[in-house]
Every structure is written in structure tokens, then in C-alpha cells.
Design a protein around this motif. Structure first.
Motif, short mmCIF file in Angstrom:
data_model
loop_
_atom_site.label_atom_id
_atom_site.label_comp_id
_atom_site.label_asym_id
_atom_site.label_seq_id
_atom_site.Cartn_x
_atom_site.Cartn_y
_atom_site.Cartn_z
N THR A 1 -73.05 4.09 5.85
CA THR A 1 -74.51 4.28 6.47
C THR A 1 -74.57 4.52 7.92
OG1 THR A 1 -74.83 2.30 4.83
CG2 THR A 1 -76.59 2.54 6.89
N VAL A 2 -73.53 4.33 8.60
CA VAL A 2 -73.35 4.77 10.15
C VAL A 2 -73.25 6.09 10.31
CG1 VAL A 2 -71.79 4.54 12.06
CG2 VAL A 2 -72.30 2.30 11.00
N LEU A 3 -72.53 6.93 9.27
CA LEU A 3 -72.63 8.27 9.25
C LEU A 3 -73.77 8.91 9.07
CD1 LEU A 3 -69.19 8.83 7.17
CD2 LEU A 3 -69.52 9.21 9.76
N GLU A 4 -74.82 8.27 8.44
CA GLU A 4 -75.93 8.84 8.22
C GLU A 4 -77.01 8.43 9.52
OE1 GLU A 4 -76.50 11.02 5.90
OE2 GLU A 4 -74.58 10.35 4.92
N THR A 5 -76.53 7.76 10.23
CA THR A 5 -77.45 7.13 11.51
C THR A 5 -77.94 8.42 12.39
OG1 THR A 5 -75.86 6.41 12.74
CG2 THR A 5 -76.93 4.81 11.34
N PRO A 6 -79.06 8.62 13.00
CA PRO A 6 -79.47 9.57 13.89
C PRO A 6 -78.57 9.61 15.13
CG PRO A 6 -81.19 8.65 13.08
CD PRO A 6 -80.22 7.57 12.44
N GLN A 7 -78.20 8.38 15.61
CA GLN A 7 -77.77 8.06 16.80
C GLN A 7 -76.38 8.91 16.87
OE1 GLN A 7 -79.08 5.80 15.03
NE2 GLN A 7 -80.42 4.59 16.11
N GLY A 8 -75.48 8.92 15.85
CA GLY A 8 -74.33 9.35 15.64
C GLY A 8 -73.31 8.38 15.69
N ILE A 9 -72.02 8.88 16.10
CA ILE A 9 -70.94 7.90 16.19
C ILE A 9 -70.88 7.50 17.83
CG2 ILE A 9 -68.63 7.63 15.62
CD1 ILE A 9 -70.21 8.00 13.14
N SER A 10 -70.80 6.21 17.92
CA SER A 10 -70.65 5.76 19.37
C SER A 10 -69.53 4.60 19.44
CB SER A 10 -72.09 5.03 19.76
OG SER A 10 -72.09 3.74 18.73
N ARG A 11 -69.20 4.27 20.27
CA ARG A 11 -68.01 3.27 20.58
C ARG A 11 -68.43 1.90 20.14
NH1 ARG A 11 -63.70 3.20 23.65
NH2 ARG A 11 -62.89 1.17 24.30
N ALA A 12 -67.53 1.29 19.32
CA ALA A 12 -67.70 0.12 18.57
C ALA A 12 -67.70 -1.03 19.76
CB ALA A 12 -66.47 -0.20 17.68
N ARG A 13 -68.52 -2.12 19.33
CA ARG A 13 -68.62 -3.19 20.08
C ARG A 13 -68.41 -4.47 19.49
NH1 ARG A 13 -74.81 -2.73 22.91
NH2 ARG A 13 -73.64 -4.18 24.30
N ILE A 14 -67.68 -5.28 20.33
CA ILE A 14 -67.12 -6.57 20.01
C ILE A 14 -67.88 -7.71 20.52
CG2 ILE A 14 -65.22 -8.01 19.37
CD1 ILE A 14 -63.51 -5.53 19.49
N ALA A 15 -68.59 -8.55 19.50
CA ALA A 15 -69.14 -9.74 20.16
C ALA A 15 -68.78 -10.86 19.28
CB ALA A 15 -70.74 -9.40 19.89
N PRO A 16 -69.03 -12.12 19.80
CA PRO A 16 -68.69 -13.34 19.24
C PRO A 16 -69.67 -13.63 18.21
CG PRO A 16 -68.71 -13.82 21.40
CD PRO A 16 -69.30 -12.25 21.37
N ALA A 17 -69.16 -14.16 17.05
CA ALA A 17 -70.14 -14.61 15.87
C ALA A 17 -69.73 -15.81 15.35
CB ALA A 17 -69.94 -13.46 14.80
#
Length: 433
Positions: free
Chosen positions: A62-78
């Protein structure tokens, strides 16, 4: 008989539903993108490992199909207490890294999250370069589908084949053990048990009990837990009950026949149109040898629910011969001669003694019923009856008692006919001339 029943038991194990067979997995699944393995992870409380890995794979596509394109992965607490780390990219959640994931790889939670985030970034960047055009996208998707299918097949083979070989080895060991137990039981029971039917029951029950234990151990070696195995059998029992209704019915009927013993090995019985000697009583069918030498297998369900005549249930059997004589004979003399002739026939036992009675009064003759007792087996019974007939003929001739001949015929009154019932002498063709 033994091989089909063993195959039936194996079918019960192999027909388990997928949730039971999932226990074969080692609890880990591989996350893939375009058929390429990224890393392996375990399951969570909500999702098992296989479903979790496929869900992550779908998020990456799904990310490959996003208009924003590939960006840096972000890590957040969950989580409520920040007990997990969430990796996102292009505004989409790719996955959550749990404490169990970190412990399984021997790393700290934060370090594990960074490592997997880096792997996902690199994989997405490479996948994006493979999709520079529509043609490249199509070729990549086809190749990814093929690579993923073969990769999953290889993973399944690596996981299942060793277990399957171990299960086959266990089955082979228990097959040899079952054969040894059967031979040992045969030797022991042959010396201690006189009843062949009881011997056959003990031999078959012990043989198939060892087989059943072997299949349970083989299923455990294959990776199925006993509790899961029982649950799977319970889930499939209804479908198998309909599919194997006749086989299971014959199996249960065979156990009841061997337990209740309405007849034994060597007995001469009649089941429907089949008559002969019982040679074997197996768990599926009863083997009967007919008197003309043919072997007939009667399903146990039919045997158990049909009317069975056991001619040799008792050691002796009563037979009878009908002798027709004219009205002019001396009744006391005839009855005495017939009784002595039957008593003197070879094979007729002294007690109970033979009896003679007038069975019916015909239009022109009397029917004398000569009853005698002899061995209940058919061969002896038929031979003794023949000897009794021969003795009756010889005794009547020796006593001067006339036997019925072809010179007399009988006129029978039919319903609605005349009231004339008479015996008339039959004239030969020479007399008519």
C-alpha cells in the motif's frame, strides 16, 4: 482388511482442519516484499505469526502506491504504557514491534524497532526502483507472486518434511510392533485358549490397539498436540461419519459379532442366500466358505442385522426323510421296519432314538415321516440322510412291503372342480394299443 483399516485411521488424522494442522508451524513467519524475505517474527495475542506477516506485507504494498512516495520510517511509542513501538511511513502504520519480538531476537525493544525500520526502508526503496514503469510494475508483480508462492512452499517443506519422515518412521516401528504383538498373542492364545473366536477377538483388538497408539504417536511426532488432535477429530467427526458410514458400521458390527459371538469359527451358517462354513471373522466382513468351494465376504453390518441360521450351534441335528407308501400296508409293521432301518443307518445316534409318524394322508398314499439325530455338520448330515434312505429301501424290500411305482397316478381336486378324487391305474402305451 488390516491395510484398509490402517488407512482409515490415517485418514482420520490427515483429515484434520487447518487450525489443527497449524500446530505444525514453529510459531514464526517471514515478512516478504516482492517475494524477498525481510525478517521473521512471531505472533501476537490478536494475530498469529502467519497472518501478522501477511498483514505487514499488504501494508508495504500500500505504501508503494501512495502519492507521497517512499519517505523515512518513523518510530513512535505504542500501547497504553508504551510497551511497544510503532513503525509508520507515508502516514501509514506498517507494523508494531512488541517486547516479545525484541526478546526473541535477544535485543532491546528500541534497537529492534530501529533495525526493522531500516530493513523496511531499504526494501521499499528497492521495490520502488523496480516499478519505474507500468511494464516493470507488471513484471515485478508477476515475479513477486511466483517467488512468494515458491518461498512459502519451500518453508512449508522445510518445516513439514522432517516431521513427516519422523511420523513415517514411527508408523513403521509400530507396524513391526503390531505384527510382533499379533504373532505373540497368536502363540499364547493358541496354547491357553480353546475358543478360536475368542482367540481371533483378542488377536485383532491387540493388533489394532497397537496401530492406534502408533498413529497417535506419529501425529505427535508430526507436530500435533493430543488435545488439538482430539479437537480436530471432533470437528471432522460429522463429515467423516457421513463419508465413512458404511465402513464404520461394519467395524462396529464386527466388534459386536466378535464380542457377542452369535456364531464361531468353523460353524456352518445361513445368511440370506449364502450358506457355508465360517472361516474368518474380521472387523469389516465375515468370510464364509460355501459348500461348492467359493469364498464369500459378507459385510458385518449385513451379518449383524440379518437373520442368521446356525446349523452347528448344537453338536447334533435332527434330520428327516419322507417315505410314501400305499394304504394297503400294515401300519404297525411299516412303522417298526422304518424305525429299525433308521436306527441301523451309519451316523445315526442312539439317543434320542429315531421316530416314525404319519405325516399326511394323500389321495392314494400315506406319507411316513422318519426323524433321526446325527452330527450337525452338513457333510455328515447329508451323508447320514442318504444312508437312512438306502436302509429304508432295503428294509422295506426285505419285509415284502411294496414301494410306490410308476403304475399309479394321483388325481388332485382343484378349487372349483368336481368332487371326484380317485387314484386310477396308468395304462402304458402298449396297453392302449
Amino acid at each position: 482388511m488390516r491395510l484398509p483399516l490402517a488407512l482409515l485411521m490415517a485418514l482420520l488424522v490427515l483429515s484434520l482442519p487447518l487450525p489443527a494442522m497449524a500446530q505444525v508451524d514453529d510459531g514464526l513467519a517471514t515478512v516478504r516484499l516482492d517475494g524477498r524475505a525481510l525478517f521473521r517474527l512471531g505472533g501476537t495475542e490478536e494475530l498469529e505469526a502467519r497472518l501478522r506477516a501477511r498483514q505487514i506485507g499488504r501494508q508495504l504494498l500500500t505504501v508503494l502506491e501512495t502519492p507521497q512516495g517512499i519517505s523515512r520510517a518513523r518510530i513512535a511509542p505504542a500501547g497504553e504504557n508504551a510497551e511497544a513501538r510503532q513503525i509508520t511511513m507515508a502516514g501509514r502504520i506498517l507494523m508494531q514491534v512488541t517486547e516479545d519480538d525484541a526478546q526473541a531476537n535477544g535485543r532491546a525493544l528500541e534497537a529492534q524497532a530501529r533495525e526493522w525500520a531500516s530493513v523496511l526502508e531499504t526494501a521499499l526503496a528497492q521495490a520502488s526502483t523496480r516499478r519505474t514503469s507500468e511494464r516493470a510494475r507488471f513484471v515485478t508483480d508477476v515475479r513477486a507472486s511466483v517467488d512468494t508462492a515458491f518461498a512459502r512452499l519451500l518453508e512449508a517443506a522445510i518445516s513439514i518434511v522432517p516431521r513427516a519422515l519422523a511420523a513415517l518412521l514411527v508408523i513403521g516401528v509400530f507396524w513391526a510392533l503390531a505384527a510382533s504383538v499379533r504373532a505373540g498373542v497368536r502363540m499364547i492364545s493358541h496354547r491357553l485358549i480353546r475358543d478360536r473366536t475368542v482367540e481371533n477377538l483378542i488377536k485383532q483388538v491387540s493388533y489394532y490397539t497397537v496401530w492406534l497408539l502408533g498413529l497417535i504417536v506419529a501425529a505427535t511426532a508430526f507436530g500435533l498436540e493430543p488435545g488439538t488432535l482430539a479437537t480436530g477429530l471432533g470437528l471432522t467427526s460429522l463429515a467423516l461419519g457421513f463419508a465413512l458410514k458404511d465402513i464404520l458400521s461394519n467395524f462396529v458390527s464386527g466388534l459386536l459379532i466378535l464380542t457377542l459371538r452369535p456364531f464361531q469359527l468353523g460353524d456352518q451358517i445361513i445368511i440370506g442366500d449364502t450358506e457355508g462354513s465360517v472361516e474368518r471373522i474380521e472387523l469389516r466382513a465375515t468370510q464364509i466358505r460355501t459348500y461348492d468351494g467359493r469364498r464369500v465376504l459378507v459385510p458385518n453390518a449385513e451379518t449383524f442385522t440379518s437373520r442368521v441360521t446356525n446349523n452347528t450351534a448344537a453338536p447334533v441335528r435332527r434330520g428327516q426323510v419322507i417315505c410314501y407308501l400305499g394304504y394297503e400296508v400294515d401300519l404297525p409293521q411299516v412303522m417298526r421296519v422304518l424305525k429299525e432301518a433308521a436306527r441301523g443307518a451309519e451316523g445315526v445316534i442312539a439317543e434320542p432314538p429315531p421316530t416314525v409318524a404319519i405325516r399326511e394322508m394323500g389321495q392314494s398314499e400315506l406319507a411316513f415321516q422318519v426323524q433321526f439325530w446325527c452330527d450337525s455338520r452338513r457333510s455328515d448330515f447329508m451323508l447320514t440322510a442318504s444312508r437312512v434312505r438306502a436302509n429304508l429301501i432295503e428294509a422295506l424290500r426285505a419285509s415284502g412291503i411294496a414301494l410306490p411305482g410308476p403304475g399309479v397316478h394321483q388325481v388332485v381336486l382343484r378349487e372349483g372342480g368336481s368332487a371326484l378324487d380317485e387314484a386310477l391305474p396308468r395304462r402304458s402305451s402298449s396297453d392302449e394299443d
